[in-house]
Design a protein around this motif. Structure first.
Motif, PDB file in Angstrom:
ATOM      1  N   ASP A  24       0.851  -1.189   0.000  1.00 54.73           N
ATOM      2  CA  ASP A  24       0.000   0.000   0.000  1.00 54.73           C
ATOM      3  C   ASP A  24       0.888   1.240   0.000  1.00 54.73           C
ATOM      4  O   ASP A  24       2.109   1.151   0.124  1.00 54.73           O
ATOM      5  N   MET A 118      -8.600   0.707  -6.169  1.00 59.70           N
ATOM      6  CA  MET A 118      -8.941   0.404  -4.786  1.00 59.70           C
ATOM      7  C   MET A 118      -8.514   1.631  -3.979  1.00 59.70           C
ATOM      8  O   MET A 118      -7.327   1.982  -3.943  1.00 59.70           O
ATOM      9  N   THR A 120      -8.576   4.087  -0.468  1.00 61.52           N
ATOM     10  CA  THR A 120      -8.733   4.155   0.985  1.00 61.52           C
ATOM     11  C   THR A 120      -9.216   5.549   1.361  1.00 61.52           C
ATOM     12  O   THR A 120      -8.556   6.544   1.061  1.00 61.52           O
ATOM     13  N   HIS A 128     -10.619   4.262   8.599  1.00 64.70           N
ATOM     14  CA  HIS A 128     -10.420   4.078   7.167  1.00 64.70           C
ATOM     15  C   HIS A 128     -11.473   3.140   6.580  1.00 64.70           C
ATOM     16  O   HIS A 128     -11.958   2.224   7.250  1.00 64.70           O
ATOM     17  N   LYS A 129     -11.793   3.374   5.317  1.00 68.53           N
ATOM     18  CA  LYS A 129     -12.767   2.550   4.602  1.00 68.53           C
ATOM     19  C   LYS A 129     -12.250   2.300   3.192  1.00 68.53           C
ATOM     20  O   LYS A 129     -11.723   3.208   2.541  1.00 68.53           O
ATOM     21  N   LEU A 130     -12.383   1.054   2.722  1.00 69.20           N
ATOM     22  CA  LEU A 130     -11.980   0.710   1.361  1.00 69.20           C
ATOM     23  C   LEU A 130     -13.176   0.809   0.426  1.00 69.20           C
ATOM     24  O   LEU A 130     -14.271   0.323   0.743  1.00 69.20           O
ATOM     25  N   TRP A 161     -16.249  -8.421  -4.613  1.00 69.10           N
ATOM     26  CA  TRP A 161     -15.881  -7.431  -3.606  1.00 69.10           C
ATOM     27  C   TRP A 161     -16.857  -7.444  -2.433  1.00 69.10           C
ATOM     28  O   TRP A 161     -16.458  -7.312  -1.276  1.00 69.10           O
ATOM     29  N   VAL A 166     -16.197  -5.465   0.911  1.00 72.20           N
ATOM     30  CA  VAL A 166     -16.121  -4.132   0.304  1.00 72.20           C
ATOM     31  C   VAL A 166     -17.453  -3.883  -0.403  1.00 72.20           C
ATOM     32  O   VAL A 166     -17.665  -4.292  -1.546  1.00 72.20           O
TER      33      VAL A 166
END
Length: 286
Positions: A24, A118, A120, A128-130, A161, A166
């Motif tokens: 990342d 993808m 963040t 945090h959220k994807l 996903w 997700v």
């Protein structure tokens, strides 16, 4: 550089071992590179500001959406060409949907699908959220022999996903973004970095004060920047760069989605936020 070819599971495992599709931030390596696949429009490699690494885009539309993500205050990481490996769960989901899982051309090897972005996001509380975003031109949804395959692949991607937790998956097209926003962001991005003497907090604050003073009434953007640059004792070209930089830093806020930014055109209504620059300076000093 020659594109990669996948014929066996060993080929896939080797590239995973080399870090593709892993990591990342600055350490992420996209699963696909511009030389690996035919691109629609002009592919490009772009140095990221948020991540500090080289990003790989397969179309102008991907690059345009990347600019939107970089401008967003919520986005903290951007990983393009993100792999969806053909796990047993993914293959089972395809079967449940009545979709034949794609395979690499000329082989029986299950294809490694990828999501264009993808992302963040950081919430106000720091969590945090994807979210997953797939980017396609509108023409991909016109009647054609490939339309059924395109829709099935998107349906499968979204379902995989969802199974992985997700839930925020969306499709992005050129109509989603709008040409004015992208044109403005391309113009503004030329101010993403400044020479050392323009990075000084007092210079930027003085420029903002002058801009706030002269941004009254209708006047051309070039005229307003020139007046602010003169008051700040910097050359006009540096004033233009400062303006772009300060918009990107959110110290100057204006509507970039609907009104084109051109030096010869009228300056849109703007508001000044001195605190944005102070916050950036504190982060750089930390």
């Amino acid at each position: 550089m020659r594109g990669r070819r996948f014929k066996t599971q060993t080929d896939i495992d080797r590239h995973i071992a080399h870090g593709y599709g892993q990591g990342d931030g600055a350490n992420y390596k996209p699963w696909l590179r511009v030389q690996d696949v035919p691109s629609q429009g002009r592919s490009r490699k772009v140095q990221g500001v948020k991540t500090g690494r080289l990003h790989e885009f397969l179309s102008e539309l991907e690059f345009g959406y990347f600019l939107v993500l970089e401008f967003s205050e919520q986005v903290v990481d951007i990983r393009e060409q993100f792999p969806l490996f053909p796990t047993e769960q993914a293959i089972d989901i395809a079967a449940q949907l009545g979709i034949r899982y794609p395979r690499f051309h000329g082989t029986q090897l299950h294809y490694v699908m990828s999501t264009d972005f993808m992302v963040t996001l950081q919430a106000p509380d720091g969590s945090h959220k994807l979210v997953a975003r797939t980017v396609k031109y509108e023409e991909a949804f016109q009647p054609s022999p490939d339309l059924k395959h395109t829709v099935e692949k998107l349906e499968l991607e979204k379902a995989i996903w969802h199974a992985q937790g997700v839930d925020d998956w969306k499709l992005v097209t050129e109509n989603t973004l709008g040409p004015t926003l992208i044109t403005n962001l391309i113009w503004l991005r030329k101010g993403k970095s400044l020479e050392r003497h323009l990075q000084k907090l007092d210079v930027q604050l003085q420029f903002l004060d002058a801009l706030e003073h002269y941004a009254r009434g209708e006047r051309a953007l070039s005229s307003m920047i020139r007046a602010a640059a003169t008051a700040t004792h910097v050359p006009y070209p540096n004033g233009v760069l400062l303006f772009k930089y300060l918009v990107l830093q959110k110290a100057i806020r204006l509507d970039i989605a609907h009104q084109a930014l051109t030096l010869g055109g009228l300056c849109p209504a703007l508001t000044i936020h001195h605190g944005a620059i102070s916050a950036v300076s504190q982060l750089k000093a930390a």
